[in-house]
Design a protein around this motif. Structure first.
Motif, PDB file in Angstrom:
ATOM      1  N   ARG A  81       0.792  -1.360  -0.050  1.00  3.08           N
ATOM      2  CA  ARG A  81       0.107   0.016  -0.060  1.00  3.08           C
ATOM      3  C   ARG A  81       0.829   1.157   0.020  1.00  3.08           C
ATOM      4  O   ARG A  81       0.683   2.063  -0.760  1.00  3.08           O
ATOM      5  CB  ARG A  81      -0.958  -0.120   1.327  1.00  3.08           C
ATOM      6  N   VAL A 185      -5.449   6.376  -5.153  1.00  2.74           N
ATOM      7  CA  VAL A 185      -6.860   5.614  -4.750  1.00  2.74           C
ATOM      8  C   VAL A 185      -6.682   4.119  -4.834  1.00  2.74           C
ATOM      9  O   VAL A 185      -6.997   3.348  -3.978  1.00  2.74           O
ATOM     10  CB  VAL A 185      -7.833   6.163  -5.599  1.00  2.74           C
ATOM     11  N   ALA A 188      -4.797   3.129  -2.053  1.00  2.00           N
ATOM     12  CA  ALA A 188      -5.541   3.139  -0.896  1.00  2.00           C
ATOM     13  C   ALA A 188      -6.408   1.842  -0.585  1.00  2.00           C
ATOM     14  O   ALA A 188      -6.599   1.118   0.586  1.00  2.00           O
ATOM     15  CB  ALA A 188      -6.337   4.359  -0.683  1.00  2.00           C
ATOM     16  N   LEU A 189      -6.596   1.112  -1.914  1.00  4.16           N
ATOM     17  CA  LEU A 189      -7.663  -0.038  -1.678  1.00  4.16           C
ATOM     18  C   LEU A 189      -6.539  -1.389  -1.109  1.00  4.16           C
ATOM     19  O   LEU A 189      -7.437  -2.374  -0.785  1.00  4.16           O
ATOM     20  CB  LEU A 189      -8.138  -0.482  -2.888  1.00  4.16           C
ATOM     21  N   ARG A 191      -5.707  -2.952   0.889  1.00  2.00           N
ATOM     22  CA  ARG A 191      -5.230  -3.033   2.932  1.00  2.00           C
ATOM     23  C   ARG A 191      -4.310  -4.455   2.991  1.00  2.00           C
ATOM     24  O   ARG A 191      -4.378  -5.404   2.074  1.00  2.00           O
ATOM     25  CB  ARG A 191      -6.936  -3.815   2.984  1.00  2.00           C
ATOM     26  N   PRO A 192      -3.442  -4.194   3.808  1.00  2.00           N
ATOM     27  CA  PRO A 192      -2.480  -5.202   3.827  1.00  2.00           C
ATOM     28  C   PRO A 192      -2.950  -6.520   4.430  1.00  2.00           C
ATOM     29  O   PRO A 192      -3.852  -6.416   5.215  1.00  2.00           O
ATOM     30  CB  PRO A 192      -1.322  -4.679   4.977  1.00  2.00           C
TER      31      PRO A 192
ATOM     32  N   VAL B 262      -9.569  12.438  -6.323  1.00  2.00           N
ATOM     33  CA  VAL B 262      -8.634  11.712  -5.625  1.00  2.00           C
ATOM     34  C   VAL B 262      -8.671  11.911  -4.233  1.00  2.00           C
ATOM     35  O   VAL B 262      -8.623  10.676  -3.550  1.00  2.00           O
ATOM     36  CB  VAL B 262      -7.130  11.766  -6.181  1.00  2.00           C
ATOM     37  N   LEU B 265     -11.831  10.530  -2.820  1.00  5.97           N
ATOM     38  CA  LEU B 265     -11.836   8.980  -2.779  1.00  5.97           C
ATOM     39  C   LEU B 265     -10.825   8.265  -1.566  1.00  5.97           C
ATOM     40  O   LEU B 265     -11.459   7.171  -0.949  1.00  5.97           O
ATOM     41  CB  LEU B 265     -11.447   8.326  -4.089  1.00  5.97           C
ATOM     42  N   VAL B 266      -9.761   8.756  -1.492  1.00  2.00           N
ATOM     43  CA  VAL B 266      -8.667   8.305  -0.565  1.00  2.00           C
ATOM     44  C   VAL B 266      -9.302   8.314   0.914  1.00  2.00           C
ATOM     45  O   VAL B 266      -8.978   7.301   1.552  1.00  2.00           O
ATOM     46  CB  VAL B 266      -7.335   8.848  -0.707  1.00  2.00           C
ATOM     47  N   VAL B 269     -12.034   5.860   1.346  1.00  2.00           N
ATOM     48  CA  VAL B 269     -11.456   4.463   1.439  1.00  2.00           C
ATOM     49  C   VAL B 269     -10.789   3.944   2.700  1.00  2.00           C
ATOM     50  O   VAL B 269     -11.193   3.203   3.475  1.00  2.00           O
ATOM     51  CB  VAL B 269     -10.268   4.181   0.348  1.00  2.00           C
ATOM     52  N   PHE B 270     -10.050   5.146   3.134  1.00  2.00           N
ATOM     53  CA  PHE B 270      -9.324   4.983   4.624  1.00  2.00           C
ATOM     54  C   PHE B 270     -10.402   5.027   5.695  1.00  2.00           C
ATOM     55  O   PHE B 270     -10.491   4.151   6.755  1.00  2.00           O
ATOM     56  CB  PHE B 270      -8.252   5.964   4.773  1.00  2.00           C
ATOM     57  N   GLU B 273     -12.464   1.924   6.009  1.00  2.00           N
ATOM     58  CA  GLU B 273     -11.448   0.997   6.435  1.00  2.00           C
ATOM     59  C   GLU B 273     -11.361   0.862   8.116  1.00  2.00           C
ATOM     60  O   GLU B 273     -11.398  -0.081   8.728  1.00  2.00           O
ATOM     61  CB  GLU B 273      -9.781   0.987   5.840  1.00  2.00           C
TER      62      GLU B 273
END
Lengths: 501, 313
Positions: A81, A185, A188-189, A191-192, B262, B265-266, B269-270, B273
């Motif tokens: 990542r 982006v 960012a997807l 995931r470790p 961008v 979106l980032v 995503v975070f 998560e």
């Protein structure tokens, strides 16, 4: 089952990762080809010859492949990542600074080196993380992710033309820099998962570093394994006691003793000599035999569309239970098929013949690309794949760069395109045959070794199993890839994958 | 010398002395509108090129045949109109050569082709020449004699304020004597003098067929249409190019829009998560409570369970 040390999820978030890899790989492969649209204008602007402009593409391609080992080292250290996000940022910075360039040399640096390096940091980690998320459905995941390349190319070509018509080359570079930031982006997807340093760090933050070390050490002592576990945490912090082992931790040079890896390396380096030249010369060849410019460009579109469909389809086929255990043979067949297409191309007369050739070439090209990394993963295993892919790409770098110029020299010397096609076809058929024979030998050796190991199967072996489960994270103590796979995959009943025929 | 004769031949009389016997080349019927184009160049003593152009006359169909001939320097040319074989039965055909509407000669013969020789010395000799065959119906063909065309660019060249723009004009095949650049000021064309405004315009020619105009320090007023004119011995020919000068804000807006997309979106995503990790932790926390109770009742397997637990985390 736990996500860290257990088997790969083979689904769920994995498909999101495939999508991210699709974007990332797409940019990495399609971008160098896509910016060729700007070259004519830049050539006029700076008053240089076409040869000097073409260097931009070559430098970019060379950096993307040549920086492979650096990419591998960074992924080994930090996980996929952060590397992809950093790569995306580099690409963006490279293109934005390129839009302010005032000399061709600055273009070489900004577009060639910086963006090329950023793309290298995109390509490798994307391929690596697929290996971490998938095992059972890995060929499909690889096929889908590699399909990003033709899709991105088909999107980038008209987009670049549109940008160029509206904003000129400087404005286009600026906007392309922003578009490349989308790689962040994608990153960012990622995931470790199961990555050694990543999980160690997350555990540390959750439970406190020292507490964890104690418990892990205690476990190791209880398990009866001597010093490996405390040693591995110490090594990760102090840098290892042996120089070789330290380097191996970042980039696994012991791969050069791995039989499967060497076979793959030699076969692929040979194959790339004839891989890209036909694409480069397809349109010029069409124009040479009298086809107009637009129809010649359409040939490449046909190729891209067939390629787009061929890659996921090949992934699905390669995943089927008949092909998966013999995937190396399928790969060799695809390469030989590709070579045969080139050998038959000079027989194609007229536009219809070339259309047929483009269709088959697109099919063969897609098949080979879809399985390019899958077969390497299959040979060395997901753990060592990180280093393997870096070493392979830097070796391929030379032949990739040599292929089209050698083809061009043949065309110039003989004044006829057919010798270039014959050379490419012959090289690829040779590579395919070599891989076929050597993999047959490899499969037999693996089957033999598997039988020998089963004969020794006893108690100390089951203890070693648990240790290796933990030593998974540490590549220094890892056995050869294929041997690890059956152990980890036993629960999923995939032993036959490694046994071959 | 025959050359003087051809120049003045319209005043002399019947041009039948200049007719050449045509070659009999037969093309099949349906192919009526094809043109045969044969070109032979011979240099004669006066050092002027001699070129022959031939056209196959169509049948009774009304579509006229036209041929474009490009000449960049003085030449003697011979224009030939040939009739298709299927009309060879027609006798006593009259052919009139016209330039525009003005008749320049008649000819008649029983063969299949009629020719006229022309000497093209300057721009006034260029134009459209036609041969008209009068029989039961009128059949005609046109020859357009022109200077070579110059290609500019259809799509505008986009550049930015303060930047440099380079415009390129090419002549294909024929080499012009000189190049001149014009810019459009309102409705008139103003020549660009690069020695006068040396820090603004730079004109140079990479080769005789190609010319470059470099405009430095662009401003909004430099936006517009530019003309490159090539001077040939027989006349001048122009090509047009359009220049668009944009301010840097124009590409900056899409750039910022994409960067914002961008970043958003980032962040999404975070955030997602972190949210899903919190959910997982809560679910695990509940599971752990259950497991601790189980553990207390299963002391004998404590070792493996605890190690499994550690590994799970």
């Amino acid at each position: 089952p736990p996500a860290n040390a257990g088997p790969a999820p083979d689904g769920g978030w994995g498909w999101v990762v495939v999508f991210g890899a699709f974007i990332s790989i797409g940019f990495a492969y399609a971008f160098p080809k896509g910016i060729a649209i700007f070259f004519k204008e830049i050539q006029d602007f700076f008053g240089t010859s076409y040869g000097e402009i073409a260097w931009v593409s070559s430098i970019m391609l060379a950096t993307t492949y040549g920086a492979g080992p650096i990419s591998s080292i960074l992924v080994n250290r930090y996980g996929s990542r952060p590397v992809v996000i950093f790569g995306g940022l580099l690409c963006g910075i490279g293109m934005v600074s390129a839009s302010f360039c005032t000399s061709i040399l600055q273009l070489y640096i900004c577009v060639g080196f910086i963006t090329g390096f950023g793309l290298a940091l995109n390509l490798q980690p994307s391929v690596i993380i697929i290996g971490k998320y998938f095992l059972k459905r890995r060929p499909i995941a690889n096929g889908l992710a590699m399909a990003g390349s033709p899709v991105m190319l088909c999107t980038l070509a008209p987009l670049n033309q549109f940008l160029f018509d509206n904003f000129g080359w400087r404005g286009s570079f600026l906007i392309l820099g922003a578009i490349l930031l989308n790689c962040c982006v994608a990153g960012a997807l990622f995931r470790p998962i199961g990555a050694p340093t990543a999980s160690v760090k997350t555990q540390a933050t959750e439970e406190g570093k020292d507490a964890l070390k104690e418990e892990v050490t205690k476990d190791a002592v209880e398990m009866g394994s001597p010093t490996s576990v405390p040693m591995e945490t110490k090594m990760e912090e102090e840098g290892g006691e042996d120089c070789c082992e330290k380097i191996n931790q970042y980039l696994d040079f012991s791969l050069f003793k791995h039989r499967g890896f060497l076979i793959y390396l030699i076969g692929n380096v040979l194959m790339f000599l004839g891989f890209f030249a036909p694409i480069v010369f397809l349109a010029p060849y069409a124009k040479h035999i009298g086809i107009d410019e637009y129809s010649a460009a359409f040939l490449l579109s046909i190729l891209a569309i067939v390629d787009m469909i061929a890659r996921p389809t090949t992934g699905i086929i390669a995943n089927s239970k008949w092909v998966r255990p013999r995937i190396q043979y399928f790969f060799s067949f695809a390469i030989a098929f590709n070579g045969t297409c080139h050998l038959l191309c000079p027989l194609a007369s007229g536009y219809t013949g070339l259309v047929v050739y483009s269709v088959f070439f697109g099919l063969a090209f897609g098949m080979v690309c879809a399985m390019l990394f899958e077969t390497l993963m299959d040979l060395v295993g997901a753990v060592r794949f990180t280093s393997a892919v870096g070493l392979v790409t830097i070796a391929e770098c030379c032949t990739i760069l040599l292929g089209p110029p050698i083809g061009g020299t043949l065309i110039d010397t003989f004044g006829d395109y057919k010798y270039m096609f014959i050379k490419c076809g012959a090289v690829m058929v040779l590579a395919g045959t070599f891989l076929f024979i050597m993999n047959y030998y490899n499969y037999r050796m693996l089957a033999k070794e598997e039988k020998e190991r089963k004969a020794k199967e006893e108690d100390p072996k089951s203890v070693r199993t648990e240790n290796e489960g933990k030593n998974n994270w540490n590549k220094e103590t890892a056995q050869d890839g294929p041997e690890l796979e059956p152990l980890r995959a036993e629960q999923e009943g995939l032993k036959k994958e490694m046994n071959g025929t | 010398m025959t050359t003087t004769q051809t120049v003045n031949w319209q005043t002399q009389g019947s041009p039948s002395e200049h007719l050449t016997v045509g070659r009999n080349v037969f093309t099949p019927g349906p192919d009526l509108t094809t043109q045969e184009f044969k070109q032979a160049t011979k240099e004669n003593v006066s050092n002027v090129t001699f070129v022959e152009y031939e056209v196959l006359l169509p049948g009774a169909s009304s579509t006229s045949v036209e041929k474009n001939i490009t000449l960049d320097s003085a030449a003697r040319i011979e224009l030939t109109c040939r009739l298709d074989n299927k009309y060879s039965h027609l006798k006593n055909l009259q052919v009139t050569w016209k330039r525009g509407n003005e008749t320049i000669g008649h000819s008649s013969k029983t063969g299949n082709s009629w020719s006229i020789q022309l000497k093209i010395l300057d721009n006034s000799n260029l134009g459209s020449y036609s041969c008209t065959l009068k029989g039961e119906e009128e059949i005609s063909a046109m020859f357009h004699l022109q200077v070579p065309k110059i290609e500019g660019k259809e799509k505008p060249i986009v550049s930015y304020e303060g930047d440099t723009a380079v415009m390129v004009c090419k002549s294909f095949g024929h080499t012009p004597i000189a190049w001149t650049w014009y810019r459009t000021n309102g409705s008139e064309q103003v020549a660009i003098n690069d020695s006068l405004l040396a820090d603004k315009y730079v004109i140079n020619s990479v080769s005789a067929n190609v010319t470059h105009l470099k405009i430095l320090k662009l401003t909004r007023e430099d936006d517009g249409v530019y003309w490159c004119e090539a001077a040939f011995e027989l006349g001048k020919s122009k090509g047009s190019l359009k220049l668009k000068v944009l301010s840097f804000m124009v590409p900056l807006k899409p750039f910022l829009a994409i960067v914002a997309e961008v970043v958003i979106l980032v962040t999404i995503v975070f955030l997602y998560e972190m949210y899903s990790k919190k959910k997982e932790k809560r679910a695990e926390g509940e599971r752990e409570c259950d497991q601790v109770e189980q553990l207390k009742s299963e002391e004998s397997n404590g070792l493996e369970n605890s190690s499994a637990r550690h590994r799970k985390i």
